[in-house]
Each structure stands twice: as structure tokens, then as C-alpha cells.
Design a protein around this motif. Sequence first.
Motif, PDB file in Angstrom:
ATOM      1  N   ARG A  19       0.837  -1.201   0.000  1.00  0.00           N
ATOM      2  CA  ARG A  19       0.000   0.000   0.000  1.00  0.00           C
ATOM      3  C   ARG A  19       0.875   1.256   0.000  1.00  0.00           C
ATOM      4  O   ARG A  19       1.845   1.351   0.741  1.00  0.00           O
ATOM      5  CB  ARG A  19      -0.916   0.014   1.226  1.00  0.00           C
ATOM      6  N   HIS A  20       0.500   2.196  -0.849  1.00  0.00           N
ATOM      7  CA  HIS A  20       1.235   3.463  -0.924  1.00  0.00           C
ATOM      8  C   HIS A  20       0.508   4.510  -0.085  1.00  0.00           C
ATOM      9  O   HIS A  20      -0.728   4.577  -0.109  1.00  0.00           O
ATOM     10  CB  HIS A  20       1.339   3.935  -2.382  1.00  0.00           C
ATOM     11  N   PRO A  21       1.243   5.342   0.650  1.00  0.00           N
ATOM     12  CA  PRO A  21       0.574   6.346   1.505  1.00  0.00           C
ATOM     13  C   PRO A  21      -0.232   7.388   0.733  1.00  0.00           C
ATOM     14  O   PRO A  21      -1.043   8.101   1.338  1.00  0.00           O
ATOM     15  CB  PRO A  21       1.740   6.998   2.264  1.00  0.00           C
ATOM     16  N   ASP A  22      -0.047   7.488  -0.584  1.00  0.00           N
ATOM     17  CA  ASP A  22      -0.839   8.436  -1.376  1.00  0.00           C
ATOM     18  C   ASP A  22      -2.260   7.951  -1.625  1.00  0.00           C
ATOM     19  O   ASP A  22      -3.104   8.720  -2.094  1.00  0.00           O
ATOM     20  CB  ASP A  22      -0.165   8.708  -2.725  1.00  0.00           C
ATOM     21  N   MET A  23      -2.528   6.672  -1.336  1.00  0.00           N
ATOM     22  CA  MET A  23      -3.875   6.147  -1.558  1.00  0.00           C
ATOM     23  C   MET A  23      -4.807   6.561  -0.422  1.00  0.00           C
ATOM     24  O   MET A  23      -4.495   6.327   0.751  1.00  0.00           O
ATOM     25  CB  MET A  23      -3.838   4.615  -1.667  1.00  0.00           C
ATOM     26  N   PRO A  24      -5.951   7.191  -0.742  1.00  0.00           N
ATOM     27  CA  PRO A  24      -6.886   7.633   0.313  1.00  0.00           C
ATOM     28  C   PRO A  24      -7.528   6.447   1.029  1.00  0.00           C
ATOM     29  O   PRO A  24      -7.826   5.420   0.413  1.00  0.00           O
ATOM     30  CB  PRO A  24      -7.937   8.422  -0.468  1.00  0.00           C
ATOM     31  N   GLU A  25      -7.760   6.618   2.307  1.00  0.00           N
ATOM     32  CA  GLU A  25      -8.405   5.568   3.095  1.00  0.00           C
ATOM     33  C   GLU A  25      -9.816   5.289   2.584  1.00  0.00           C
ATOM     34  O   GLU A  25     -10.285   4.147   2.611  1.00  0.00           O
ATOM     35  CB  GLU A  25      -8.444   5.986   4.564  1.00  0.00           C
ATOM     36  N   SER A  26     -10.504   6.331   2.093  1.00  0.00           N
ATOM     37  CA  SER A  26     -11.879   6.156   1.623  1.00  0.00           C
ATOM     38  C   SER A  26     -11.964   5.203   0.434  1.00  0.00           C
ATOM     39  O   SER A  26     -12.954   4.485   0.275  1.00  0.00           O
ATOM     40  CB  SER A  26     -12.493   7.506   1.244  1.00  0.00           C
ATOM     41  N   VAL A  27     -10.927   5.174  -0.404  1.00  0.00           N
ATOM     42  CA  VAL A  27     -10.919   4.267  -1.555  1.00  0.00           C
ATOM     43  C   VAL A  27     -10.855   2.826  -1.079  1.00  0.00           C
ATOM     44  O   VAL A  27     -11.573   1.956  -1.578  1.00  0.00           O
ATOM     45  CB  VAL A  27      -9.737   4.587  -2.492  1.00  0.00           C
ATOM     46  N   TYR A  28      -9.988   2.567  -0.088  1.00  0.00           N
ATOM     47  CA  TYR A  28      -9.884   1.205   0.435  1.00  0.00           C
ATOM     48  C   TYR A  28     -11.123   0.809   1.232  1.00  0.00           C
ATOM     49  O   TYR A  28     -11.502  -0.371   1.261  1.00  0.00           O
ATOM     50  CB  TYR A  28      -8.631   1.060   1.298  1.00  0.00           C
ATOM     51  N   ARG A  29     -11.759   1.767   1.861  1.00  0.00           N
ATOM     52  CA  ARG A  29     -12.996   1.465   2.579  1.00  0.00           C
ATOM     53  C   ARG A  29     -14.066   1.003   1.588  1.00  0.00           C
ATOM     54  O   ARG A  29     -14.781   0.021   1.833  1.00  0.00           O
ATOM     55  CB  ARG A  29     -13.458   2.698   3.360  1.00  0.00           C
ATOM     56  N   ASN A  30     -14.177   1.709   0.462  1.00  0.00           N
ATOM     57  CA  ASN A  30     -15.115   1.303  -0.584  1.00  0.00           C
ATOM     58  C   ASN A  30     -14.721  -0.049  -1.169  1.00  0.00           C
ATOM     59  O   ASN A  30     -15.583  -0.892  -1.467  1.00  0.00           O
ATOM     60  CB  ASN A  30     -15.152   2.369  -1.680  1.00  0.00           C
ATOM     61  N   PHE A  31     -13.432  -0.256  -1.325  1.00  0.00           N
ATOM     62  CA  PHE A  31     -12.876  -1.520  -1.831  1.00  0.00           C
ATOM     63  C   PHE A  31     -13.352  -2.692  -0.970  1.00  0.00           C
ATOM     64  O   PHE A  31     -13.916  -3.671  -1.476  1.00  0.00           O
ATOM     65  CB  PHE A  31     -11.349  -1.396  -1.829  1.00  0.00           C
ATOM     66  N   TRP A  32     -13.173  -2.594   0.351  1.00  0.00           N
ATOM     67  CA  TRP A  32     -13.547  -3.693   1.235  1.00  0.00           C
ATOM     68  C   TRP A  32     -15.060  -3.836   1.362  1.00  0.00           C
ATOM     69  O   TRP A  32     -15.580  -4.964   1.430  1.00  0.00           O
ATOM     70  CB  TRP A  32     -12.916  -3.501   2.611  1.00  0.00           C
ATOM     71  N   ASP A  33     -15.776  -2.731   1.375  1.00  0.00           N
ATOM     72  CA  ASP A  33     -17.241  -2.803   1.443  1.00  0.00           C
ATOM     73  C   ASP A  33     -17.796  -3.554   0.236  1.00  0.00           C
ATOM     74  O   ASP A  33     -18.726  -4.361   0.356  1.00  0.00           O
ATOM     75  CB  ASP A  33     -17.850  -1.403   1.505  1.00  0.00           C
ATOM     76  N   THR A  34     -17.221  -3.272  -0.941  1.00  0.00           N
ATOM     77  CA  THR A  34     -17.682  -3.932  -2.172  1.00  0.00           C
ATOM     78  C   THR A  34     -17.385  -5.423  -2.144  1.00  0.00           C
ATOM     79  O   THR A  34     -18.240  -6.258  -2.446  1.00  0.00           O
ATOM     80  CB  THR A  34     -17.014  -3.288  -3.403  1.00  0.00           C
ATOM     81  N   LEU A  35     -16.147  -5.779  -1.766  1.00  0.00           N
ATOM     82  CA  LEU A  35     -15.750  -7.185  -1.752  1.00  0.00           C
ATOM     83  C   LEU A  35     -16.535  -7.992  -0.723  1.00  0.00           C
ATOM     84  O   LEU A  35     -16.948  -9.123  -0.986  1.00  0.00           O
ATOM     85  CB  LEU A  35     -14.252  -7.305  -1.469  1.00  0.00           C
ATOM     86  N   LYS A  36     -16.753  -7.401   0.442  1.00  0.00           N
ATOM     87  CA  LYS A  36     -17.469  -8.126   1.495  1.00  0.00           C
ATOM     88  C   LYS A  36     -18.937  -8.344   1.140  1.00  0.00           C
ATOM     89  O   LYS A  36     -19.592  -9.215   1.734  1.00  0.00           O
ATOM     90  CB  LYS A  36     -17.340  -7.377   2.824  1.00  0.00           C
ATOM     91  N   SER A  37     -19.436  -7.561   0.184  1.00  0.00           N
ATOM     92  CA  SER A  37     -20.809  -7.769  -0.275  1.00  0.00           C
ATOM     93  C   SER A  37     -20.878  -8.871  -1.333  1.00  0.00           C
ATOM     94  O   SER A  37     -21.958  -9.179  -1.841  1.00  0.00           O
ATOM     95  CB  SER A  37     -21.373  -6.470  -0.860  1.00  0.00           C
ATOM     96  N   GLY A  38     -19.714  -9.455  -1.669  1.00  0.00           N
ATOM     97  CA  GLY A  38     -19.671 -10.541  -2.642  1.00  0.00           C
ATOM     98  C   GLY A  38     -19.535 -10.089  -4.078  1.00  0.00           C
ATOM     99  O   GLY A  38     -19.695 -10.886  -5.004  1.00  0.00           O
ATOM    100  N   LYS A  39     -19.222  -8.799  -4.295  1.00  0.00           N
ATOM    101  CA  LYS A  39     -19.117  -8.255  -5.643  1.00  0.00           C
ATOM    102  C   LYS A  39     -17.657  -7.921  -5.974  1.00  0.00           C
ATOM    103  O   LYS A  39     -16.860  -7.642  -5.077  1.00  0.00           O
ATOM    104  CB  LYS A  39     -19.966  -6.990  -5.778  1.00  0.00           C
ATOM    105  N   PRO A  40     -17.299  -7.928  -7.269  1.00  0.00           N
ATOM    106  CA  PRO A  40     -15.934  -7.545  -7.661  1.00  0.00           C
ATOM    107  C   PRO A  40     -15.746  -6.034  -7.597  1.00  0.00           C
ATOM    108  O   PRO A  40     -16.727  -5.278  -7.630  1.00  0.00           O
ATOM    109  CB  PRO A  40     -15.820  -8.057  -9.097  1.00  0.00           C
ATOM    110  N   TRP A  41     -14.495  -5.613  -7.527  1.00  0.00           N
ATOM    111  CA  TRP A  41     -14.157  -4.187  -7.432  1.00  0.00           C
ATOM    112  C   TRP A  41     -13.105  -3.862  -8.482  1.00  0.00           C
ATOM    113  O   TRP A  41     -12.235  -4.683  -8.798  1.00  0.00           O
ATOM    114  CB  TRP A  41     -13.629  -3.870  -6.044  1.00  0.00           C
ATOM    115  N   LEU A  42     -13.182  -2.649  -9.024  1.00  0.00           N
ATOM    116  CA  LEU A  42     -12.207  -2.185 -10.012  1.00  0.00           C
ATOM    117  C   LEU A  42     -11.769  -0.778  -9.655  1.00  0.00           C
ATOM    118  O   LEU A  42     -12.594   0.062  -9.294  1.00  0.00           O
ATOM    119  CB  LEU A  42     -12.823  -2.187 -11.418  1.00  0.00           C
ATOM    120  N   GLY A  43     -10.481  -0.511  -9.754  1.00  0.00           N
ATOM    121  CA  GLY A  43     -10.009   0.836  -9.481  1.00  0.00           C
ATOM    122  C   GLY A  43      -8.564   1.021  -9.908  1.00  0.00           C
ATOM    123  O   GLY A  43      -7.834   0.053 -10.122  1.00  0.00           O
ATOM    124  N   VAL A  44      -8.172   2.271 -10.056  1.00  0.00           N
ATOM    125  CA  VAL A  44      -6.786   2.608 -10.365  1.00  0.00           C
ATOM    126  C   VAL A  44      -6.066   2.800  -9.027  1.00  0.00           C
ATOM    127  O   VAL A  44      -6.486   3.604  -8.202  1.00  0.00           O
ATOM    128  CB  VAL A  44      -6.695   3.886 -11.223  1.00  0.00           C
TER     129      VAL A  44
END
Length: 278
Positions: A57-82
Motif C-alpha cells: 500500500r502506498h501512503p498516497d492512496m486515500p483511506e476512503s478508496v480502500y474502505r469502498n474496496f472492502w465494502d464492495t468485496l465483502k458484499s460478494g461483488k468484484p471491485w475495479l479501481g486505479v
Amino acid sequence: MRVNLPVTDHEQPVPPDTRLISTTNLKGVIESANDAFIRISGFSAEELHRKAHNIVRHPDMPESVYRNFWDTLKSGKPWLGVVKNRCKNGDYYWVNAYVAPVFSQGRQVGYQSVRTGATAEQKKRAEALYARLRRGGKAVRLPLLSNLSVRLALTTGAALGMAFVGGLAAAVSTGAAVGLALASVLIAGAGLGTAAKRLARLSRRARGIFDNTVGNLVYGGGNDVVAEAELALAMQQAQLNALLGRVEELIEQLDRAAEETRQSAVESFRTINNQTLD
């Protein structure tokens, strides 16, 4: 959030057609990493195995992006992002990250990530957006201004209104001119209504594939139906890349198994031959 330091200003390029593949358990602990991931990240296979994936993980990545990342995955759906990741030596690399849940016998057991190099435009958009998010800004939809059909209606309506007023001023006493202008407005309005319905249908279909405000901004440069369609196409391309990555990985495993079988057969032949000679 884990902060990995130090960092440098040097970018490690991800070559075209290169796929960085890894799998984790449900807690994000790495269970496998392909050679491309090991090479680009700079970590050895031993350093990555059984470590939390946030090791890159790079410190330039916002925490909110990873929060959305985990929320999406835990719902059983795939996630895509830069995503901007950190190499072992502090360098960085940008990827299109497609992460999907892995199921076994109907039960979710982990995640697989297939990453390819991000484009220059995607990196530029993501860098600006992520800097804003780190400062406390938000990626939000503004329904009126971001809806393409609404913007189209406003623009077309304004243009037709001007034309109508112009025609009316030029022929105040000519009823035919006024009637023609009014008919033009009605016809254009009907056509615009049809276009708006088609755009709304496209928006629903695109969001049904993947609905992500940050993704719209990074992949589509906005939050209208065109951006939603761009994101949906990117998601489908990522799913295809993931499928190709799995096929390539399976072929490599089959090649290794075939080589091991061949070596075993050769050793067995040598043993039998030596026993015969004795």
C-alpha cells in the motif's frame, strides 16, 4: 491505515500485457503471487507469502478508496479501481486493479487480484482526485449537473428558445413563422425525450455492471452516463483480463506438472535400467 515508508518519486513502469496476479484469504493475507507481481513490487516470494496485502500500500492512496474496496468485496461483488502501490525500495507503480471474491463449494474463501498497467490519463485523473480525497474532499454525484440527459435538455432547450425568440422578433406579424417555430420546438422536444429515455436505460445498464463514483471520475473523467459507460466497459475488460490470467496460470501449472511427470518417468526408467544391469 498502514503507512509504508519511505517513498521515492521514481515510478516503476508496468509493461503492456503484464498481469500482476495474487490471491489472498478473507483477511487479505497473501497466499500466492505470480512472478510479475514479485518482479514489479521488488519483494521476494518469501517476503510476500503469508503477509497482509497492504505490504504494497502506498501512503498516497486515500483511506476512503480502500474502505469502498472492502465494502464492495465483502458484499460478494468484484471491485475495479486505479491503484498506486509501493515497491519494496519505496518506488511506486500504477495499476488497474480488478479484485474479485473466490468461492469454493458455494462459500467465499478469499480474493483474487489481477492488475494491469494504468494509462497516463487514468493516472493523471487518479492522482488529482486522490489528492483531493486526502485533503478531506469527496467524490459525489450532482444529479442535475452530472446527468447527461438533463444537460442535453437544458442546452437544446436554450438553443431552441433563442431560435424561437429570434424568429418571433423577425416576424411578429407572421403567424406562419410563429407556428413553424413552435412546431420545431415540439418536434425537437419529442426527439430529446426519446434520447433522454435511451440515456437513462444506458445509465441503468452501466451501473448494473459496476456502480462507483470514484471509478466514474477516474475512468470516465466525470459522473455522467458516458463516464458510467466507460467504467462499465473497463470492468468488463478487467474481467476478461482476469479470465486470461487464470488460463495462463493454469497452463503454467499444467506445464510444471507435465515436467515433473516427465522427470519422474526418466528417473524411474533409470532406476529400472540400473536394476536390470545389476
